[in-house]
Design a protein around this motif. Structure first.
Motif, PDB file in Angstrom:
ATOM      1  N   THR A 122       0.856  -1.188   0.000  1.00 55.06           N
ATOM      2  CA  THR A 122       0.000   0.000   0.000  1.00 55.06           C
ATOM      3  C   THR A 122       0.889   1.233   0.000  1.00 55.06           C
ATOM      4  OG1 THR A 122      -0.149   0.024   2.412  1.00 55.06           O
ATOM      5  CG2 THR A 122      -1.960  -1.029   1.282  1.00 55.06           C
ATOM      6  N   LYS A 124       0.663   5.094   0.918  1.00 57.00           N
ATOM      7  CA  LYS A 124      -0.272   5.879   1.749  1.00 57.00           C
ATOM      8  C   LYS A 124       0.133   7.337   1.807  1.00 57.00           C
ATOM      9  CE  LYS A 124      -1.741   2.288   4.909  1.00 57.00           C
ATOM     10  NZ  LYS A 124      -0.573   1.410   4.807  1.00 57.00           N
ATOM     11  N   TYR A 126      -0.840  10.453   4.518  1.00 57.57           N
ATOM     12  CA  TYR A 126      -1.507  10.862   5.755  1.00 57.57           C
ATOM     13  C   TYR A 126      -1.775  12.350   5.702  1.00 57.57           C
ATOM     14  CZ  TYR A 126      -0.129   6.292   7.463  1.00 57.57           C
ATOM     15  OH  TYR A 126       0.013   4.938   7.617  1.00 57.57           O
ATOM     16  N   PHE A 138      -2.894   6.479  11.714  1.00 55.48           N
ATOM     17  CA  PHE A 138      -3.206   5.041  11.621  1.00 55.48           C
ATOM     18  C   PHE A 138      -3.155   4.542  13.052  1.00 55.48           C
ATOM     19  CE2 PHE A 138      -2.944   1.542   8.296  1.00 55.48           C
ATOM     20  CZ  PHE A 138      -3.428   0.563   9.135  1.00 55.48           C
ATOM     21  N   HIS A 141      -1.893  -0.851  16.169  1.00 51.83           N
ATOM     22  CA  HIS A 141      -2.250  -2.199  15.701  1.00 51.83           C
ATOM     23  C   HIS A 141      -1.005  -3.072  15.558  1.00 51.83           C
ATOM     24  CE1 HIS A 141      -0.924  -0.181  12.067  1.00 51.83           C
ATOM     25  NE2 HIS A 141      -0.713  -1.367  11.522  1.00 51.83           N
ATOM     26  N   ASP A 143       0.346  -5.970  12.628  1.00 46.81           N
ATOM     27  CA  ASP A 143       0.000  -6.436  11.285  1.00 46.81           C
ATOM     28  C   ASP A 143      -0.388  -7.923  11.362  1.00 46.81           C
ATOM     29  OD1 ASP A 143       0.618  -3.922  10.430  1.00 46.81           O
ATOM     30  OD2 ASP A 143       2.561  -4.444   9.569  1.00 46.81           O
ATOM     31  N   ILE A 150       8.356  -1.369   5.731  1.00 46.57           N
ATOM     32  CA  ILE A 150       7.825  -0.002   5.628  1.00 46.57           C
ATOM     33  C   ILE A 150       8.950   0.931   5.210  1.00 46.57           C
ATOM     34  CG2 ILE A 150       6.778   1.944   6.885  1.00 46.57           C
ATOM     35  CD1 ILE A 150       5.694  -0.151   8.898  1.00 46.57           C
ATOM     36  N   LEU A 158       5.814   7.466  12.332  1.00 44.23           N
ATOM     37  CA  LEU A 158       5.669   6.039  12.674  1.00 44.23           C
ATOM     38  C   LEU A 158       6.239   5.821  14.076  1.00 44.23           C
ATOM     39  CD1 LEU A 158       5.077   3.074  11.851  1.00 44.23           C
ATOM     40  CD2 LEU A 158       7.351   3.014  10.796  1.00 44.23           C
ATOM     41  N   HIS A 197       2.367  -0.948  16.518  1.00 45.99           N
ATOM     42  CA  HIS A 197       2.816   0.319  15.945  1.00 45.99           C
ATOM     43  C   HIS A 197       1.620   1.190  15.566  1.00 45.99           C
ATOM     44  CE1 HIS A 197       2.432  -2.613  12.703  1.00 45.99           C
ATOM     45  NE2 HIS A 197       2.226  -1.621  11.861  1.00 45.99           N
ATOM     46  N   VAL A 199       0.701   5.384  13.523  1.00 43.75           N
ATOM     47  CA  VAL A 199       1.240   6.568  12.857  1.00 43.75           C
ATOM     48  C   VAL A 199       0.535   7.793  13.435  1.00 43.75           C
ATOM     49  CG1 VAL A 199       1.522   7.794  10.663  1.00 43.75           C
ATOM     50  CG2 VAL A 199       1.762   5.302  10.729  1.00 43.75           C
ATOM     51  N   ARG A 206       2.247  13.195   5.057  1.00 36.10           N
ATOM     52  CA  ARG A 206       3.312  12.184   5.145  1.00 36.10           C
ATOM     53  C   ARG A 206       3.035  11.070   4.133  1.00 36.10           C
ATOM     54  NH1 ARG A 206       3.551   7.012   7.745  1.00 36.10           N
ATOM     55  NH2 ARG A 206       5.707   6.424   8.166  1.00 36.10           N
ATOM     56  N   SER A 208       4.143   7.089   2.782  1.00 38.76           N
ATOM     57  CA  SER A 208       4.861   5.859   3.126  1.00 38.76           C
ATOM     58  C   SER A 208       4.394   4.739   2.203  1.00 38.76           C
ATOM     59  CB  SER A 208       4.577   5.455   4.576  1.00 38.76           C
ATOM     60  OG  SER A 208       3.230   5.063   4.706  1.00 38.76           O
ATOM     61  N   ALA A 210       3.939   0.394   2.533  1.00 37.73           N
ATOM     62  CA  ALA A 210       4.071  -0.809   3.364  1.00 37.73           C
ATOM     63  C   ALA A 210       3.894  -2.002   2.436  1.00 37.73           C
ATOM     64  CB  ALA A 210       3.010  -0.818   4.452  1.00 37.73           C
ATOM     65  N   PHE A 212       3.271  -6.046   2.466  1.00 37.99           N
ATOM     66  CA  PHE A 212       2.835  -7.116   3.366  1.00 37.99           C
ATOM     67  C   PHE A 212       3.134  -8.464   2.740  1.00 37.99           C
ATOM     68  CE2 PHE A 212       0.195  -3.388   4.040  1.00 37.99           C
ATOM     69  CZ  PHE A 212       0.352  -3.192   5.402  1.00 37.99           C
TER      70      PHE A 212
HETATM   71  O1  AKG Z   1       2.518   4.239   7.155  1.00 40.73           O
HETATM   72  C1  AKG Z   1       3.215   3.606   7.938  1.00 40.73           C
HETATM   73  O2  AKG Z   1       4.349   3.963   8.264  1.00 40.73           O
HETATM   74  C2  AKG Z   1       2.705   2.336   8.590  1.00 40.73           C
HETATM   75  C3  AKG Z   1       1.456   1.790   7.990  1.00 40.73           C
HETATM   76  C4  AKG Z   1       0.994   0.554   8.692  1.00 40.73           C
HETATM   77  O3  AKG Z   1       1.290   0.307   9.816  1.00 40.73           O
HETATM   78  C5  AKG Z   1       0.156  -0.415   7.962  1.00 40.73           C
HETATM   79  O4  AKG Z   1      -0.242  -0.134   6.823  1.00 40.73           O
HETATM   80  O5  AKG Z   1      -0.136  -1.492   8.527  1.00 40.73           O
END
Ligand code: AKG
Ligand code: FE2
Length: 271
Positions: A122, A124, A126, A138, A141, A143, A150, A158, A197, A199, A206, A208, A210, A212
């Motif tokens: 993803t 992202k 923010y 965010f 949570h 993952d 990341i 973060l 973690h 955000v 911002r 980023s 990620a 997975f």
């Molecule tokens: O944007 C980030 O640095 C972390 C995003 C994240 O934790 C996630 O997508 O599970």
């Protein structure tokens, strides 16, 4: 961990995409219904009532044909595809290292996790913090997958929970943050911990990415004998089907429960 150059380029190009008008961005979406993709591919945005304040673009393994790409900025598709390919190679490498660190029979994890169709990435963006709203970009949570990578721009935000305190994962140019996810926590019967973690938002936008690295949804997950019977320890989790857990985790976001204790975490399967 060093970040491949295509990934940094992808981050810059994603910033150019997110800067486009909303009516352009919403065109880049393919619903999961009628497709074999585990999630909708392309652009999405957290609903206005959600605590999380970000917008995102979901990208699968390009070979699967699930993806939708924006026409702009030029070169987006090629760069993102190369980035996905590099991060898949990295996932396979880290998995080999983890296999050894966990003392598992050679090749165990690569045999068990041998299908790449649930991996996804993803991009992202923010939204900047505001006076009125909470600063969450965010919420906290872990993952749900195996391993997450990341990488982020220089804005920061973060944070990782360590000994009850939030520690900032400061952006380091050219580096990737590697997190263990819930699947590895369960396989290791809690010996390896899935990182908690979140955000927090900053005065600027911002960006980023990620990635997975994930199990196929039809795989069963349970503590391995190396961490239970072979060392005389009782399993701390009951077995579950990977896609069932992922479904519950997506539901947390699409239908946020009124009571925080009803949000599903991996503790849902704890014995
Ligand atoms: O944007 C980030 O640095 C972390 C995003 C994240 O934790 C996630 O997508 O599970
Ligand atoms: Fe995460």
């Amino acid at each position: 961990m060093a970040c491949p150059p295509s990934c940094y380029r992808a981050l810059e190009l994603s910033a150019a995409f997110f800067a486009l008008p909303d009516e352009e961005k919403v065109k880049v979406r393919r619903p999961a219904e009628g497709s074999k993709a585990p999630l909708p591919a392309g652009y999405g945005r957290q609903p206005a009532h959600a605590a999380d304040k970000n917008e995102y673009l979901v990208i699968f393994d390009p070979k699967l044909g699930f993806n939708v790409y924006p026409a702009e900025p030029a070169g987006f598709r090629e760069t993102v595809e190369e980035c996905h390919c590099k991060l898949t190679e990295l996932g396979l490498l880290i998995q080999e290292i983890l296999n050894e660190c966990m003392g598992l029979p050679p090749g165990f994890l690569s045999d068990y996790n041998n299908d790449r169709s649930f991996d996804h990435m993803t991009a992202k963006r923010y939204f900047p913090e505001t006076e009125e709203e909470e600063k969450i970009g965010f919420s906290e949570h872990e993952d749900s997958n195996c391993i997450t990578f990341i990488f982020q721009d220089g804005v920061g935000g973060l944070e990782v929970l360590k000994d009850g305190h939030w520690v900032s994962a400061e952006p380091i140019d050219g580096s990737i943050v590697v997190n263990i996810g819930d699947v590895i926590q369960v396989l290791s019967n809690g010996k390896l911990k899935s990182a908690t973690h979140r955000v927090v938002r900053k005065p600027e936008h911002r960006h980023s990415f990620a990635f997975f690295f994930n199990l196929h949804g039809d795989k069963w997950v349970e503590p391995l004998p190396e961490f239970t019977a072979k060392i005389g320890e009782a399993p701390r989790y009951r077995r579950f089907l990977c896609k069932e857990y992922q479904r519950l985790r997506v539901r947390n976001k699409t239908h946020p429960p009124a009571r925080p204790e009803d949000v599903v975490h991996i503790t849902h399967y704890a014995i």
